[in-house]
Design an enzyme around this catalytic site. Structure first.
Site, PDB file in Angstrom:
ATOM      1  N   GLU A   4      54.603  -0.678 -28.605  1.00 17.42           N
ATOM      2  CA  GLU A   4      54.716   0.184 -27.427  1.00 17.42           C
ATOM      3  C   GLU A   4      53.389   0.889 -27.129  1.00 17.42           C
ATOM      4  O   GLU A   4      52.778   1.478 -28.023  1.00 17.42           O
ATOM      5  CB  GLU A   4      55.792   1.248 -27.682  1.00 17.42           C
ATOM      6  CG  GLU A   4      56.097   2.121 -26.458  1.00 17.42           C
ATOM      7  CD  GLU A   4      57.080   3.250 -26.759  1.00 17.42           C
ATOM      8  OE1 GLU A   4      57.228   3.613 -27.948  1.00 17.42           O
ATOM      9  OE2 GLU A   4      57.685   3.773 -25.810  1.00 17.42           O
ATOM     10  N   LYS A  25      61.487   1.081 -19.299  1.00 18.88           N
ATOM     11  CA  LYS A  25      62.250   1.823 -20.323  1.00 18.88           C
ATOM     12  C   LYS A  25      63.331   2.673 -19.664  1.00 18.88           C
ATOM     13  O   LYS A  25      63.041   3.501 -18.788  1.00 18.88           O
ATOM     14  CB  LYS A  25      61.281   2.709 -21.106  1.00 18.88           C
ATOM     15  CG  LYS A  25      61.867   3.410 -22.321  1.00 18.88           C
ATOM     16  CD  LYS A  25      60.723   4.090 -23.114  1.00 18.88           C
ATOM     17  CE  LYS A  25      61.189   4.711 -24.405  1.00 18.88           C
ATOM     18  NZ  LYS A  25      60.040   5.192 -25.231  1.00 18.88           N
ATOM     19  N   CYS A  75      61.443   1.210 -27.611  1.00 18.35           N
ATOM     20  CA  CYS A  75      61.572   2.360 -28.518  1.00 18.35           C
ATOM     21  C   CYS A  75      62.905   3.111 -28.397  1.00 18.35           C
ATOM     22  O   CYS A  75      63.915   2.618 -28.870  1.00 18.35           O
ATOM     23  CB  CYS A  75      60.375   3.286 -28.346  1.00 18.35           C
ATOM     24  SG  CYS A  75      60.070   4.286 -29.840  1.00 18.35           S
TER      25      CYS A  75
END
Lengths: 322, 322
Positions: B45, B122, B159
């Site tokens: 990331e 995300k 994440c």
């Protein structure tokens, strides 16, 4: 909601062909757990019989009973006597030809019949070699629940449910801060050496993950022993019929058929840490103290409930997105 | 969908303050992985910078860039040259004042600009001490995706997404048979001794559980190193500004602030078995071969997609059921 810590016991037990014998044994073990301080006790899935779903046999519907019924009457005595909450998995006869795999939560403070505080009917029904549950059990129609008890709202899922993150999530959203999962899972003897370790690891991993994802305690209780699903059917006239399960029962060949239930009952905290863990091979009472304060602390530090994208989850109700 | 096994490499790397330096380093490592046979490569990331979200600083929006943009231009060269698929996590500038934490999937067979086959933004944005991402990133608005590549549909989460079972489920329902999860996760130095082991275990457990629940490969790639989020901002006129991150940078006291990224990148199969696992402390290229046939076999033996109770999940879109 009570915020006091609660002492929990999981009864990892072996099951005999006779329901009467299993009830006697379960009551003994529950009483023993209560004497040692347990306030909230959970029995394994369908502890009233050997795991009979190893074949499809219409005679075995005779094992089912209403809730409330004979088993809850028997169990309610120990609940009342020991002043506990008891989570009991039963083969429910709901109507002629309609049966469920059901958990009854009995609470000594509940005014319901047999102290029943609530029931949960298994939502996800498996169908695999030696696990022919779709033949016996209609899928649950009560949804996912947090059942109110004297120790706060308690969630229950049953065995196959444990593989579905949606089940744990919805139970937690209902307000359960602990999820009890009565289970009957084991190895096919022919698969154990090649796949046994991975199957056990996956089973433990996904249930710990439910604890982590939802910030709840997870308490999984399994049976032990090698079973062919032998059953004794008692008739109203007092006679009994042996209904042996499938597979080779001979002492030398029997270990190649049936199911080798892997025990391994465990309790983990809201971050998936194992608090207590039974062995794979023997009867055992697994105990731990669950402190609701840890649910809130864990969720403050890992605020998944805050960040869920509820605007983006509606496709969860699709079978597949093709 | 291609059914050939694909050789995967995860680039577990350390990140420097300078984007130029990180791009050079990433390209070197990707090229090295490709030379060793990797066909599908994933970077961690926001590898283009130290993890700058350790504080809220408006100057750092200057790190963001459009997609396609300078970084994808640079990466597309190695994608074309090595004939690979590359999953790259970038700080996306979508419009003035609108930024995302975005993955771009570059595929050598894609005809799009910079070989971009698709992007994922995300969806779940964290906000915790030293992880102030809600300041920088708008929540994704593209939903969960399976991005078509020359190696079949590939899922990507980023994440914090990794803690949400809904994200993995929806990505799998979209058709992804592997889910890549670029990550920047580490320990607060003050917490590591008490909570470090449990945090790492929870992180690994929940991602393995996504593999199990969905019958997909999961590939998690994290960075390594101790960072304060130091950044070098390059200006159009060729000058550069150092923007040091928060905390004590002194050689003796620096280890008590910042984040200690824990590495531990891993690849697991559709039953959660670890196929490859990096160490916690060093740069490493983690490789494994993903065989799509194993997805189907695993799902046949553990038919969770068959048994999902899609009639009973609609409350998943509720924040809480009180």
């Amino acid at each position: 909601m009570p915020s006091d810590p609660v002492r929990v016991a999981l009864i990892q037990m072996a099951c005999a062909p006779s329901t009467e014998e299993n009830l006697d044994h379960a009551v003994d073990l529950v009483r023993q757990a209560a004497r040692a301080g347990a306030e909230l006790v959970c029995l394994p899935e369908l502890f009233g019989a050997q795991y009979f779903c190893q074949r499809e046999d219409h005679r075995l519907f005779a094992l089912a009973e209403p809730i409330p019924g004979p088993s809850t009457a028997r169990l309610s005595a120990v609940v009342r006597e020991a002043k506990i909450t008891l989570i009991a998995s039963l083969f429910e006869r709901r109507a002629p030809g309609l049966y469920h795999n059901t958990v009854a939560v009995l609470d000594h403070e509940s005014a319901g019949p047999d102290h029943i505080a609530g029931i949960y009917r298994k939502m996800h029904i498996p169908d695999d070699p030696l696990f022919y549950e779709k033949f016996y059990f209609a899928p649950g129609d009560l949804g996912f629940r947090a059942i109110p008890t004297s120790h706060g709202p308690v969630g229950a899922l049953i065995c196959w449910d444990q593989w579905f993150p949606e089940a744990a999530r919805l139970t937690a959203l209902e307000g359960a801060q602990s999820i009890f999962i009565p289970t009957a899972i084991g190895w096919h003897p022919s698969e154990k050496s090649e796949f046994g370790a991975a199957q056990y690891s996956a089973w433990k991993t996904i249930q710990r993950a439910h604890a982590i994802a939802n910030g709840v305690f997870v308490c999984a209780v399994n049976r032990v022993g090698h079973e062919h699903g032998d059953v004794v059917l008692s008739k109203p006239d007092g006679t009994a019929t042996d209904v042996p399960g499938p597979g080779d029962h001979s002492s030398d060949g029997g270990c190649n058929s049936g199911i080798d239930f892997w025990g391994g009952s465990f309790i983990c905290d809201p971050f998936g840490r194992i608090l207590a863990q039974a062995s794979p091979n023997q009867e055992e009472i697994v105990t731990a103290t669950l402190d609701p304060a840890l649910v809130e602390t864990t969720r403050q530090h890992w605020p998944f409930l805050r960040d869920r994208r509820i605007d983006a989850y509606s496709n969860i109700t699709s079978r597949f997105l093709d």
